[in-house]
Design a protein around this motif. Structure first.
Motif, PDB file in Angstrom:
ATOM      1  N   GLY A  93      20.113  -8.987 -12.133  1.00 35.19           N
ATOM      2  CA  GLY A  93      20.915  -9.341 -13.302  1.00 35.19           C
ATOM      3  C   GLY A  93      22.370  -9.575 -12.943  1.00 35.19           C
ATOM      4  N   TYR A  94      22.920  -8.657 -12.152  1.00 33.63           N
ATOM      5  CA  TYR A  94      24.323  -8.788 -11.713  1.00 33.63           C
ATOM      6  C   TYR A  94      24.515 -10.076 -10.899  1.00 33.63           C
ATOM      7  CZ  TYR A  94      25.717  -4.050 -13.103  1.00 33.63           C
ATOM      8  OH  TYR A  94      26.020  -2.947 -13.815  1.00 33.63           O
ATOM      9  N   ALA A  95      23.570 -10.312 -10.006  1.00 34.86           N
ATOM     10  CA  ALA A  95      23.664 -11.497  -9.142  1.00 34.86           C
ATOM     11  C   ALA A  95      23.632 -12.776  -9.977  1.00 34.86           C
ATOM     12  CB  ALA A  95      22.534 -11.483  -8.123  1.00 34.86           C
ATOM     13  N   MET A  96      22.761 -12.781 -10.994  1.00 33.14           N
ATOM     14  CA  MET A  96      22.641 -13.956 -11.861  1.00 33.14           C
ATOM     15  C   MET A  96      23.954 -14.216 -12.605  1.00 33.14           C
ATOM     16  SD  MET A  96      19.641 -15.303 -11.546  1.00 33.14           S
ATOM     17  CE  MET A  96      19.209 -16.194 -13.018  1.00 33.14           C
ATOM     18  N   VAL A  97      24.540 -13.157 -13.113  1.00 28.49           N
ATOM     19  CA  VAL A  97      25.811 -13.287 -13.839  1.00 28.49           C
ATOM     20  C   VAL A  97      26.895 -13.818 -12.906  1.00 28.49           C
ATOM     21  CG1 VAL A  97      27.642 -11.981 -15.004  1.00 28.49           C
ATOM     22  CG2 VAL A  97      25.260 -11.538 -15.572  1.00 28.49           C
ATOM     23  N   ALA A  98      26.933 -13.269 -11.696  1.00 27.99           N
ATOM     24  CA  ALA A  98      27.939 -13.710 -10.718  1.00 27.99           C
ATOM     25  C   ALA A  98      27.759 -15.183 -10.398  1.00 27.99           C
ATOM     26  CB  ALA A  98      27.831 -12.870  -9.451  1.00 27.99           C
ATOM     27  N   LEU A  99      26.496 -15.595 -10.213  1.00 22.54           N
ATOM     28  CA  LEU A  99      26.204 -17.001  -9.921  1.00 22.54           C
ATOM     29  C   LEU A  99      26.629 -17.902 -11.077  1.00 22.54           C
ATOM     30  CD1 LEU A  99      22.733 -16.978  -8.155  1.00 22.54           C
ATOM     31  CD2 LEU A  99      24.836 -18.004  -7.303  1.00 22.54           C
ATOM     32  N   LEU A 100      26.358 -17.434 -12.272  1.00 23.42           N
ATOM     33  CA  LEU A 100      26.703 -18.190 -13.473  1.00 23.42           C
ATOM     34  C   LEU A 100      28.211 -18.423 -13.556  1.00 23.42           C
ATOM     35  CD1 LEU A 100      24.974 -19.233 -15.936  1.00 23.42           C
ATOM     36  CD2 LEU A 100      25.943 -17.319 -17.195  1.00 23.42           C
ATOM     37  N   PHE A 101      28.943 -17.361 -13.320  1.00 23.57           N
ATOM     38  CA  PHE A 101      30.404 -17.473 -13.351  1.00 23.57           C
ATOM     39  C   PHE A 101      30.903 -18.399 -12.244  1.00 23.57           C
ATOM     40  CE2 PHE A 101      30.372 -13.862 -16.215  1.00 23.57           C
ATOM     41  CZ  PHE A 101      31.469 -14.130 -17.029  1.00 23.57           C
ATOM     42  N   GLY A 102      30.331 -18.260 -11.089  1.00 23.20           N
ATOM     43  CA  GLY A 102      30.719 -19.094  -9.938  1.00 23.20           C
ATOM     44  C   GLY A 102      30.484 -20.559 -10.240  1.00 23.20           C
ATOM     45  N   PHE A 103      29.300 -20.846 -10.772  1.00 24.20           N
ATOM     46  CA  PHE A 103      28.960 -22.231 -11.093  1.00 24.20           C
ATOM     47  C   PHE A 103      29.877 -22.767 -12.196  1.00 24.20           C
ATOM     48  CE2 PHE A 103      26.568 -25.344 -13.605  1.00 24.20           C
ATOM     49  CZ  PHE A 103      26.307 -26.292 -12.615  1.00 24.20           C
ATOM     50  N   GLY A 104      30.120 -21.939 -13.193  1.00 26.17           N
ATOM     51  CA  GLY A 104      31.010 -22.323 -14.302  1.00 26.17           C
ATOM     52  C   GLY A 104      32.400 -22.657 -13.800  1.00 26.17           C
ATOM     53  N   GLY A 105      32.905 -21.843 -12.931  1.00 25.53           N
ATOM     54  CA  GLY A 105      34.237 -22.062 -12.350  1.00 25.53           C
ATOM     55  C   GLY A 105      34.286 -23.345 -11.561  1.00 25.53           C
ATOM     56  N   TRP A 106      33.229 -23.539 -10.782  1.00 26.73           N
ATOM     57  CA  TRP A 106      33.172 -24.760  -9.949  1.00 26.73           C
ATOM     58  C   TRP A 106      33.115 -26.008 -10.838  1.00 26.73           C
ATOM     59  CZ3 TRP A 106      28.993 -28.202  -9.852  1.00 26.73           C
ATOM     60  CH2 TRP A 106      29.097 -29.211  -8.898  1.00 26.73           C
ATOM     61  N   TRP A 107      32.334 -25.914 -11.901  1.00 26.54           N
ATOM     62  CA  TRP A 107      32.147 -27.059 -12.791  1.00 26.54           C
ATOM     63  C   TRP A 107      33.447 -27.385 -13.539  1.00 26.54           C
ATOM     64  CZ3 TRP A 107      32.052 -27.983 -18.152  1.00 26.54           C
ATOM     65  CH2 TRP A 107      31.492 -29.207 -18.518  1.00 26.54           C
ATOM     66  N   LEU A 108      34.111 -26.358 -14.006  1.00 28.84           N
ATOM     67  CA  LEU A 108      35.384 -26.571 -14.699  1.00 28.84           C
ATOM     68  C   LEU A 108      36.407 -27.212 -13.765  1.00 28.84           C
ATOM     69  CD1 LEU A 108      35.735 -23.320 -16.804  1.00 28.84           C
ATOM     70  CD2 LEU A 108      35.506 -25.642 -17.684  1.00 28.84           C
ATOM     71  N   GLY A 109      36.448 -26.734 -12.559  1.00 28.32           N
ATOM     72  CA  GLY A 109      37.388 -27.276 -11.557  1.00 28.32           C
ATOM     73  C   GLY A 109      37.073 -28.719 -11.233  1.00 28.32           C
ATOM     74  N   LYS A 110      35.796 -29.024 -11.237  1.00 28.28           N
ATOM     75  CA  LYS A 110      35.361 -30.373 -10.871  1.00 28.28           C
ATOM     76  C   LYS A 110      35.717 -31.391 -11.963  1.00 28.28           C
ATOM     77  CE  LYS A 110      31.185 -32.844  -9.765  1.00 28.28           C
ATOM     78  NZ  LYS A 110      29.809 -32.926 -10.163  1.00 28.28           N
ATOM     79  N   SER A 111      35.627 -31.002 -13.207  1.00 29.68           N
ATOM     80  CA  SER A 111      35.806 -31.933 -14.317  1.00 29.68           C
ATOM     81  C   SER A 111      37.272 -32.332 -14.533  1.00 29.68           C
ATOM     82  CB  SER A 111      35.238 -31.329 -15.599  1.00 29.68           C
ATOM     83  OG  SER A 111      35.899 -30.121 -15.843  1.00 29.68           O
ATOM     84  N   GLU A 112      38.228 -31.612 -14.076  1.00 28.61           N
ATOM     85  CA  GLU A 112      39.639 -31.968 -14.249  1.00 28.61           C
ATOM     86  C   GLU A 112      40.081 -32.986 -13.194  1.00 28.61           C
ATOM     87  OE1 GLU A 112      42.244 -28.644 -14.408  1.00 28.61           O
ATOM     88  OE2 GLU A 112      41.301 -27.862 -16.235  1.00 28.61           O
ATOM     89  N   PRO A 113      41.005 -33.968 -13.570  1.00 30.24           N
ATOM     90  CA  PRO A 113      41.458 -34.950 -12.562  1.00 30.24           C
ATOM     91  C   PRO A 113      42.195 -34.256 -11.417  1.00 30.24           C
ATOM     92  CG  PRO A 113      42.808 -35.060 -14.532  1.00 30.24           C
ATOM     93  CD  PRO A 113      41.679 -34.144 -14.849  1.00 30.24           C
ATOM     94  N   ALA A 114      42.007 -34.889 -10.294  1.00 27.31           N
ATOM     95  CA  ALA A 114      42.606 -34.269  -9.115  1.00 27.31           C
ATOM     96  C   ALA A 114      44.130 -34.437  -9.134  1.00 27.31           C
ATOM     97  CB  ALA A 114      42.029 -34.924  -7.873  1.00 27.31           C
ATOM     98  N   VAL A 115      44.806 -33.454  -8.911  1.00 27.66           N
ATOM     99  CA  VAL A 115      46.275 -33.498  -8.884  1.00 27.66           C
ATOM    100  C   VAL A 115      46.706 -33.453  -7.421  1.00 27.66           C
ATOM    101  CG1 VAL A 115      48.375 -32.271  -9.588  1.00 27.66           C
ATOM    102  CG2 VAL A 115      46.340 -32.195 -11.038  1.00 27.66           C
TER     103      VAL A 115
END
Lengths: 184, 176
Positions: A93-115
């Motif tokens: 359960g902990y691992a899944m939550v960590a993965l979810l957060f990691g993926f969410g962070g990566w996705w948010l970072g990816k969607s913003e224009p590169a500065v």
């Protein structure tokens, strides 16, 4: 048997076990009289109770069932799941939550224009301080001429000292030159 | 019980050590001293504990719960056998004094007295005087009000005293 609420039955039982009729106090006799009508009845109940306890002691039933325990343990193990998931489940359960957060962070970072990033470098520079000092002594040569009044005497002319040295013409000229150039 | 639910074998072993003797004793006394039958029932009871551990209400006292289950198992066994047996001899309520005396000589006076008791009375009697459960626990095991349990116990004690007294008298006469 009189009708009563059986509240004191346990106390009566205790007295039967612990005391003979003759040992009872007045209060206890009153309690006992709610259950039995005579001393004989009390003593019979008491003796039968003691005999019963002795009989239980003399006829023990023991369990030597190691075999039974082994069989039951086997059944117990079969009842349990092959792996106890209770603890791993929590970690999964902990691992899944960590993965979810990691993926969410990566996705948010990816969607913003590169500065474009400006690289800032830090350089450490040492300042040099030059200490200047004035020369201690300033030499300045200057010739100061001061006017000197020339006293010309005509009548009362002092006699010249015999050892006074005279000025030659050449020297006089030079003196004149000096006189002219010495004025500031 | 919670640890047993979590699958800890050590907890099960501890539970077995704590209750096995008293439960086997209870079954043996209840089931006409038939040791083999008592052992079967005892084994079945522990299997029930293993399989139904999730159903156990942890707010209840374990001993009360386990004796309730044991009592129900005995009840079923009594239903199966309407007549009580004592090593092949049908005892039925032994009011016939001569027959009772024969049994008393052949066996043991208290064994016979116990055999003559009705199933619930026997349970109450054994739980109180051999397993030393409280009146409140017994009332929960047999589903009876505490007052009823007390009155039954009192009359059982009285009956026991009377029977033993009679036995002593007859025994004296017979041995003369």
């Amino acid at each position: 048997m009189n009708t009563h609420e059986w509240k004191e039955y346990e106390d009566f039982e205790k007295l039967l076990t612990e005391k003979s009729y003759s040992e009872l106090t007045m209060h206890e006799l009153r309690l006992v009289s709610q259950f039995v009508s005579s001393q004989q009845e009390y003593e019979n109940m008491r003796l039968s109770g003691l005999e019963m306890k002795k009989w239980f002691r003399d006829n023990p039933i023991t369990n030597k069932g190691d075999e039974s325990l082994l069989k039951l343990k086997q059944a117990f193990r079969q009842q349990q799941p092959a792996v106890n998931y209770s603890l791993p489940k929590v970690w999964i359960g902990y691992a899944m939550v960590a993965l979810l957060f990691g993926f969410g962070g990566w996705w948010l970072g990816k969607s913003e224009p590169a500065v474009p990033l400006t690289r800032v470098e830090k350089i450490l520079m040492h300042d040099t301080v030059y200490l200047t000092s004035k020369p201690d002594t300033i030499f300045r040569e200057r010739i100061i001429y001061k006017d000197r009044p020339i006293v010309l005497s005509t009548g009362n002319r002092q006699p010249e000292a015999p050892n006074t040295k005279g000025v030659s013409m050449k020297e006089k000229e030079e003196l004149d030159k000096l006189l002219v150039s010495g004025s500031d | 019980m919670q640890e047993i639910r979590q699958g800890r074998e050590a907890a099960f072993t501890e539970l077995y050590a704590r209750y096995s003797t008293s439960l086997l004793r209870y079954f043996t006394r209840m089931l006409w001293n038939n040791r083999a039958l008592a052992e079967d029932m005892f084994h079945d009871l522990f299997l029930k504990i293993i399989h139904n551990s999730q159903q156990f209400d942890t707010n209840r006292k374990f001993s009360t719960w386990v004796y309730s289950v044991a009592h129900n198992m005995c009840k079923n066994e009594y239903r199966k056998r309407q007549n009580q047996r004592l090593d092949g001899i049908e005892v039925k309520q032994a009011h016939d004094l001569d027959r009772a005396l024969d049994l008393l000589f052949a066996y043991d006076k208290l064994t016979v007295l116990l055999e003559t008791l009705e199933e619930t009375d026997k349970t109450i009697f054994l739980l109180r005087y051999e397993e030393e459960l409280s009146i409140s626990q017994i009332s929960q095991v047999v589903f009876m009000p505490e007052g009823t349990v007390k009155s039954r116990l009192f009359y059982l004690r009285k009956h026991l005293a009377m029977e033993l007294n009679e036995y002593k008298v007859v025994l004296k006469e017979k041995t003369r």
